[in-house]
Design an enzyme around this catalytic site. Structure first.
Site, PDB file in Angstrom:
ATOM      1  N   HIS A 362       0.191  -4.550  22.870  1.00  0.00           N
ATOM      2  CA  HIS A 362      -0.128  -4.768  21.464  1.00  0.00           C
ATOM      3  C   HIS A 362       0.607  -3.817  20.533  1.00  0.00           C
ATOM      4  O   HIS A 362       0.918  -4.158  19.403  1.00  0.00           O
ATOM      5  CB  HIS A 362      -1.643  -4.758  21.252  1.00  0.00           C
ATOM      6  CG  HIS A 362      -2.249  -6.047  21.685  1.00  0.00           C
ATOM      7  ND1 HIS A 362      -2.773  -6.232  22.941  1.00  0.00           N
ATOM      8  CD2 HIS A 362      -2.325  -7.254  21.062  1.00  0.00           C
ATOM      9  CE1 HIS A 362      -3.172  -7.490  23.059  1.00  0.00           C
ATOM     10  NE2 HIS A 362      -2.911  -8.129  21.939  1.00  0.00           N
ATOM     11  N   GLU A 603      -5.339 -19.697  26.688  1.00  0.00           N
ATOM     12  CA  GLU A 603      -4.644 -18.527  27.249  1.00  0.00           C
ATOM     13  C   GLU A 603      -5.130 -18.187  28.644  1.00  0.00           C
ATOM     14  O   GLU A 603      -4.538 -17.372  29.336  1.00  0.00           O
ATOM     15  CB  GLU A 603      -4.708 -17.320  26.309  1.00  0.00           C
ATOM     16  CG  GLU A 603      -6.058 -17.008  25.720  1.00  0.00           C
ATOM     17  CD  GLU A 603      -6.018 -15.881  24.673  1.00  0.00           C
ATOM     18  OE1 GLU A 603      -4.978 -15.233  24.505  1.00  0.00           O
ATOM     19  OE2 GLU A 603      -7.069 -15.654  24.044  1.00  0.00           O
ATOM     20  N   ASP A 627      -0.935 -14.045  26.799  1.00  0.00           N
ATOM     21  CA  ASP A 627      -1.905 -13.946  27.888  1.00  0.00           C
ATOM     22  C   ASP A 627      -1.717 -15.062  28.904  1.00  0.00           C
ATOM     23  O   ASP A 627      -1.874 -14.840  30.099  1.00  0.00           O
ATOM     24  CB  ASP A 627      -3.339 -13.968  27.327  1.00  0.00           C
ATOM     25  CG  ASP A 627      -3.745 -12.586  26.842  1.00  0.00           C
ATOM     26  OD1 ASP A 627      -3.493 -11.614  27.571  1.00  0.00           O
ATOM     27  OD2 ASP A 627      -4.288 -12.477  25.732  1.00  0.00           O
ATOM     28  N   CYS A 674       0.817 -19.507  19.312  1.00  0.00           N
ATOM     29  CA  CYS A 674       0.763 -18.297  18.480  1.00  0.00           C
ATOM     30  C   CYS A 674       1.126 -17.055  19.276  1.00  0.00           C
ATOM     31  O   CYS A 674       0.970 -15.940  18.800  1.00  0.00           O
ATOM     32  CB  CYS A 674      -0.601 -18.146  17.824  1.00  0.00           C
ATOM     33  SG  CYS A 674      -1.941 -17.967  19.005  1.00  0.00           S
TER      34      CYS A 674
HETATM   35  C1  PEP Z   1      -1.662 -14.339  23.144  1.00  0.00           C
HETATM   36  O1  PEP Z   1      -2.312 -13.936  24.109  1.00  0.00           O
HETATM   37  O2  PEP Z   1      -0.617 -15.000  23.255  1.00  0.00           O
HETATM   38  C2  PEP Z   1      -2.090 -14.022  21.775  1.00  0.00           C
HETATM   39  C3  PEP Z   1      -1.526 -14.580  20.747  1.00  0.00           C
HETATM   40  O3  PEP Z   1      -3.057 -13.103  21.621  1.00  0.00           O
HETATM   41  P1  PEP Z   1      -2.914 -11.528  21.821  1.00  0.00           P
HETATM   42  O4  PEP Z   1      -1.457 -11.197  21.967  1.00  0.00           O
HETATM   43  O5  PEP Z   1      -3.515 -10.880  20.629  1.00  0.00           O
HETATM   44  O6  PEP Z   1      -3.679 -11.284  23.075  1.00  0.00           O
HETATM   45 MG    MG Z   2      -4.336 -13.207  23.864  1.00  0.00          MG
END
Ligand code: PEP
Ligand code: MG
Length: 758
Positions: A362, A603, A627, A674
């Site tokens: 992140h 995911e 994910d 996303c």
């Molecule tokens: C993902 O897992 O692709 C996602 C968009 O969520 P995050 O990266 O916040 O886990």
């Molecule tokens: Mg995610």
């Protein structure tokens, strides 16, 4: 044996520099095994030779001078075969290569083991003996074990380029450190090390700017630590015996002006800052105690370490207050978390480099949102040595350069300027549609979470928010935000983008996203209590958040609610039920808001095969490819060790994505992506060909993706998709995409040129 091993590793780790570490290794291994020779040959990749870097038993003059080709002699054999060679008489072996300069004539028995690190041969560790005899199995096992344990020290020195630089045979070069691209772009700046508090081993070497001020800081810290210990002694009086209480006196004696502190002051006078001086003195004492045979005295090492930590904590409480970030600074750290990054002065940060993590962590996502060039997972970076030095961060290739030659620095300066003009060139696309040459369009949305994302997104013409990571504002607080505090935050997002849709994801904590005030301790957090699993167990948190979202959307009605980490239809139904309840509640409070569309994230791999069942129940699906890739490939998205396996072009990921689009559309429901895949021009084009209705990405990538979409036609994209879907290897798909897109003139958008290694 275990004890000897531990002792050698500890000593070597404590050595002041790599040359002494190598000498120590050779001495200690020779003594422990009772052999006559122990030598260390290390691989010099530039010269493609094994260089004799340390030896006990061979002629000293040979060290640093003698070398062997990669396939030359028994050393070359060990390196090539990547396994030990154990010979009763080395002279009789056809590969034996006599090195007259070393004086190895009398030694017949030979045992060589490779020094391996992450699958790479770094060198060869050799023991030799006069008598012709085979080393027994336990000796061989000992040498293999010690080599494995010491390989990290060698790898570290190898990567930092300091290993061979003092040799007469080498000219000085820039040091290159390889990691992974975290956020693209290049930057030049001064390194600023962020190190964990109260950890002596993490304290970097820094020069004292003002020696008397450093001494005054130390004195001040000592006064506070002495008081702390007296208070502790006072409190412990009732519960401890006389003997244990005497320990506090020992502590206080060590802190006497003439004891440890006098040595620290002497180091400060030599020019070290107080924290560094403390580390040097404490390390030396700890080392001496640890080497003692008497177990009682050995235990004293822990006392000195503890005292050192206490003094350091006091020194740091002072330094934290005056922590400064120069302009154009490059943040360095083992691990920099997303919240830590958000608390720092963004405008001063030119680049980020971490030794852990990977491009999907992140922190890297936040760095991309902030457009800060970042390199992650640079395993062998000598953090302490680079603090305060000028560094080049190459976020395109995932490299860091120190001691750059003027020519290399100039090449990077040009690259930074070119990148800047490419981005400026893309700005004219802001108000043009994301439409192929033959008129097929896709919605390009943004992922947000930081306040600064709003302007960046609007400047780039985003068609709404496809993912608002609501946990980000939760992460920079020290308690849960109240309903009203949340409402204000959400209103700002919704209002900024209205009438465009804003997809707010409900709190997605757990995994690598933790809240300091809501700790989740788990052995396996990515498979544990994450996302919707947490909030369904805490409806009081969920309902407050949803109520805040609904109230924030009053009169705007551009809210969409999205649920993270859904594994089964029951979770989706339960969450929908709670959302409905919250909606009825706020309506009763006279808030004028429509029931928002509710969607789920795909995911967890299980939901690929339940996409249709989910699509029947909710209003939209959105694939979290970050994910989904991690779970589908069983590759931790934050683990550098396996990051080569993390490939969103893996055929299983591509087929899963196609299946999800088909299932959602069979139910007439829109589906988007996303995850980070959406923001990469090459994968974005494939996703568009699959039929995804919207792609949501970091604002920084939006215009790049739009430019790519506008330069292709659907016929070409569909053909490309069919071709890659027939392939069975992710690496091949990556290379093929690169080739095809370069052929149609998208090279600049999909790949980044960077100067080759100097
Ligand atoms: C993902 O897992 O692709 C996602 C968009 O969520 P995050 O990266 O916040 O886990
Ligand atoms: Mg995610």
């Amino acid at each position: 044996m275990l004890d000897t091993l531990r002792r050698i590793v500890q000593e070597v780790n404590n050595a002041p520099d790599i040359r002494s570490a190598l000498d120590l290794m050779a001495q200690r291994v020779r003594d422990a095994m009772g052999t006559e020779v122990c030598s260390i040959y290390l691989r010099d990749n530039d010269r493609e030779r094994y260089v004799l870097m340390a030896s006990e038993g061979l002629k000293r003059e040979a060290v640093g001078r003698v070398s062997l080709g990669l396939s030359e002699g028994l050393v070359g054999q060990v390196g090539q075969r990547e396994e030990p060679i154990n010979l009763e008489d080395a002279f009789a072996h056809p590969k034996f290569h006599y090195l007259a300069e070393t004086g190895e004539d009398p030694f017949h028995a030979f045992l060589g083991v490779p020094v391996m690190h992450h699958g790479e041969v770094l060198g060869v560790l050799v023991v030799q003996q006069r008598d012709a005899r085979r080393f027994d199995q336990s000796e061989e096992a000992f040498l293999v074990t010690i080599s494995a344990q010491l390989s990290a020290v060698i790898a570290h020195a190898h990567a930092s380029g300091i290993l061979f630089e003092q040799l007469e045979t080498r000219k000085r070069q820039a040091s290159m450190y390889d990691g992974q691209p975290g956020s693209s772009g290049a930057a030049i700046g001064i390194a600023k090390l962020l190190f964990p508090a109260a950890d002596l081993s993490a304290v970097p070497d820094r020069e004292a700017e003002d020696i008397s001020a450093e001494i005054a800081r130390l004195d001040d810290a000592l006064v506070r630590v002495r008081k702390e210990i007296r208070d502790l002694a006072e409190r412990a009086k009732a519960s401890l015996g006389v003997e244990e209480q005497a320990l506090f006196d020992v502590y206080l004696r060590m802190l006497d002006r003439h004891a440890l502190p006098a040595e620290v002051v002497a180091k400060i006078r030599e020019g070290h800052w107080a924290q560094g001086a403390l580390r040097i003195v404490v390390d030396a004492h700890v080392h001496n105690f640890e080497m003692m045979d008497d177990p009682y005295l050995r235990e004293r090492a822990a006392d000195v370490r503890d005292l050192g930590r206490r003094v350091l904590a006091q020194l740091q409480s002072y330094n934290r207050r005056e922590q400064e970030f120069p302009d154009h600074c490059i943040l360095l750290g083992e691990d920099i978390s997303a919240p830590m990054l958000m608390e720092l002065p963004q405008e001063r940060i030119a680049g980020i480099v971490t030794t852990r993590g990977s491009r999907n962590s992140h922190m890297a996502i936040v760095a991309r949102a902030m457009s800060i060039p970042t390199v992650v997972g640079v395993a062998n970076l000598p953090l302490k040595k680079l603090d305060g030095k000028e560094l080049i961060v190459d976020g395109f290739r995932g490299r860091v350069v120190a001691n750059a030659t003027p020519e290399l620095k100039h090449q990077f300066e040009e690259l930074i300027a070119e990148e800047q003009s490419l981005l400026e060139g893309l700005e004219k696309l802001r108000d043009l549609p994301a439409e192929t040459e033959d008129g097929v369009s896709v919605q390009l949305q943004v992922n947000t979470g930081l306040m600064t994302d709003i302007n960046r997104s609007l400047e780039r013409g985003a068609q709404g928010v496809g993912l608002y990571r609501s946990e980000i504002p939760f992460m920079i607080r020290d308690r849960f935000p109240s309903e009203e505090e949340q409402r204000v935050l959400y209103r700002e997002q919704l209002q900024a983008f209205a009438p465009l849709p804003v997809t707010m994801r409900t709190l997605d904590v757990g995994g690598d996203k933790s809240l300091s005030y809501f700790p989740i301790e788990e052995d396996n957090p990515f498979l544990g209590w994450r996302g919707i699993r947490v909030t369904l167990d805490h409806p009081e948190i969920f309902i407050v958040q949803v109520r805040a979202m609904l109230k924030a959307a009053a009169g705007l009605n551009n809210l969409r609610i999205m649920l993270p980490m859904i594994t089964n239809v029951f979770e989706a139904e339960e969450a929908q039920h709670l959302i409905h309840r919250a909606w009825l509640e706020v309506r009763e409070e006279n808030v004028d808001v429509e029931m928002p569309p509710v969607g789920v994230m795909i995911e967890v791999p299980a939901t690929i095969y339940q996409a249709r069942a989910l699509a029947q129940r909710v209003d939209f699906l959105s694939v979290g490819t970050n994910d989904l890739t991690q779970y589908l490939l069983a590759v931790d998205r934050n683990n550098r060790q396996v990051s080569d396996l993390y490939n969103s072009f893996h055929p299983s990921v591509l087929h899963a994505l196609l299946h999800v689009v088909e299932q959602a559309h069979a139910e007439g429901k829109p589906v988007s992506v996303c995850g980070e895949m959406a923001g990469d021009p090459a994968s974005a084009l494939l996703l568009m060909a699959m039929g995804f209705d919207a792609l949501s990405m970091n604002a920084s990538n939006l215009l790049r993706v739009k430019a790519a979409v506008r330069q292709v036609n659907m016929g070409f994209l569909r053909r490309l998709l069919n071709e890659v879907l027939a392939m069975d290897n992710g690496e091949v798909i990556t290379a093929y995409m690169d080739l095809q897109l370069t052929k149609v003139g998208l090279g600049d958008l999909i790949r980044h040129r960077a100067p080759a290694a100097a």
